[in-house]
Design an enzyme around this catalytic site. Sequence first.
Site, short mmCIF file in Angstrom:
data_model
loop_
_atom_site.label_atom_id
_atom_site.label_comp_id
_atom_site.label_asym_id
_atom_site.label_seq_id
_atom_site.Cartn_x
_atom_site.Cartn_y
_atom_site.Cartn_z
CE1 TYR A 31 -10.18 6.80 -10.92
CE2 TYR A 31 -11.32 6.99 -13.00
CZ TYR A 31 -10.60 7.57 -11.98
OH TYR A 31 -10.29 8.92 -12.02
N GLY A 89 1.31 3.66 -6.53
CA GLY A 89 0.29 2.98 -7.31
C GLY A 89 -0.27 3.81 -8.43
N GLY A 142 -1.32 8.23 -3.62
CA GLY A 142 0.08 7.83 -3.51
C GLY A 142 0.71 7.69 -4.88
NE ARG A 188 -2.10 1.45 3.75
CZ ARG A 188 -2.71 1.53 4.93
NH1 ARG A 188 -4.01 1.25 5.03
NH2 ARG A 188 -2.04 1.85 6.01
CE1 TYR A 239 -8.70 11.83 -15.14
CE2 TYR A 239 -8.42 9.51 -14.62
CZ TYR A 239 -9.14 10.68 -14.50
OH TYR A 239 -10.29 10.72 -13.77
N GLY A 249 -3.24 4.41 -0.46
CA GLY A 249 -4.52 3.94 0.06
C GLY A 249 -5.72 4.23 -0.81
#
Length: 562
Positions: free
Chosen positions: A497, A186, A183, A111, A193, A114
């Site tokens: 997403y 990730g 973050g 992670r 974008y 988050g």
Amino acid sequence: MMVSPSSIIIILSLLLIDLLSASWAATDDSIQDRFYHCINFNTNVSIPFSEAFFTPNNASFSSIFQSIAQNLRSLDQSRSKPELIFTPLAESHVQAAVMCAKDLGIQLRTRSGGHDYEGISSSSVKKSQFVMIDMSKLRSINVSIEDNATWVQTGATIGELYYRISEKSKILGFPAGLCPTVGIGGHLTGGAYGPMMRKFGLGADNVIDARIVDATGRILDRSSMGEEFFWAIRGGGGGSFGILLAWKLRLVPVPPIVTVFTVSRTLEKGATKLLYRWQQVADKLDENLFIRVLVQPINSTDHAATRKTVFIGEFSNGFLRNRTIQTSYQALFLGRADRLLQEMKKRFPELGLVQEDCIEMSWIESVIYIALYPRNTPIEYLLQGGTVYNKSKFKAKSDFVKEPIPEYALEGIWKRFFEEDTPLAIWNPYGGIMSKISDSEIPFPHRKGTRIMIQWIIKWQNGDEERTAKHIDWIRRLYDFMTPYVSKLPRLAYVNYRDLDLGILDEKNNANHSSVLQANIWGPKYFKHNFEKLVFVKRKVDPNNFFRHEQSIPTSRLVRWK
């Protein structure tokens, strides 16, 4: 054959690890204890347990686990939580974590900020046993104006990155996301974008080097990992290829003064026709101009409206309360207001933009504005790291649109929005340089031919399973309704997403037949034809599938590339 002293040391170390493993297996020591001792054995810097290791029995465990979790669904009791949270303080600690996890036969999940939409970086839908690596203490940022570049560790947020760049230069920036608490680790693994993508491309398009711990525990950079591996980590999704330690990013030029605006229109003010028109021009505007549209229902005070599709009446405290749809056009223009007004008058006069709508400011101030913070928010707020207030549970989906969605379909969306309390849709324009970059340059494939991307979101506060199921059912029905109006064969989605509705792998053996069938559903939706190359790279760099989760890249040879 002569054996070098260094080789003897390595062999003895491996033998000692094997002996320790056998010893641990023969005792009742917990996974937490075994992992802790292994970490300290495999690093030059010892770590006090209380500073970097947190077990479910530790008083700090819950606060650390929940601290930067953006989607409270990841905290549900139905999901398994980590056996241990480890917060490495140095790169060598991450190396040790990989080696120890392999040695102990336990899974790792990593992670950074988050913002994982389905929470799979910190919890498991499949009830897996795992250790969570929390990268939040590895967040240094080193900006080099001379090189127009910066190294940033993956525990930093993009807000911190933007602030540190602005400290050094008022005419340099970086083209990544709009939410400062994301973050950087990730974020770039999925593409990243943001409001400058039409001018400079994605954040991942502007990565020039990286440091990653691979499945053998080695730290690799671009040169040592090779171009195929480097290709895969820039947009191929997180959690499949290794643990990112740091990114080297190319900075881009920004003008000293940029212009922003937000113009809202409700249904009774012609919002439907205006949104239809925006779809026709948004991807064709000057590449310095990014106009997104935020769509949501609001309470209305306009009692003169007569169209039945505009309002749904409901009684609240004895009074009739009306709702309408509001569309908010929020923009960033890399230039002054006078040039912006000329472009809008020429290309999108229907919005009716006037001088009074335009606000000139620095690029770093525009970060605060676009993130929807109050105007008087100091830019130092970007240093708050992953702190987010008013958290909620949410479910999101995404769509890519190639042709304008007709007005009658928009009215169908409004009807469904009125069924929920707090739905939100964010419509983002493509075009500009995004249409000029090859769809196989990096794994992110959504380039030429894409007009807009839509993010569908439904949020709610804590509730029981029945309430959660109601909200998730609503967004699934909305998603089904949109099928005729969005991309097809396959229907595309954005990997950042992440949507587990698209399929879940068998984590223990993602090479079995059913998992391959599942992966061949969601894989092309996220990556199109690039999915096959991602599988090829995965087999090459992590053949034993050490890095895995519910939608990680599979290793199956049933997927072909080359």
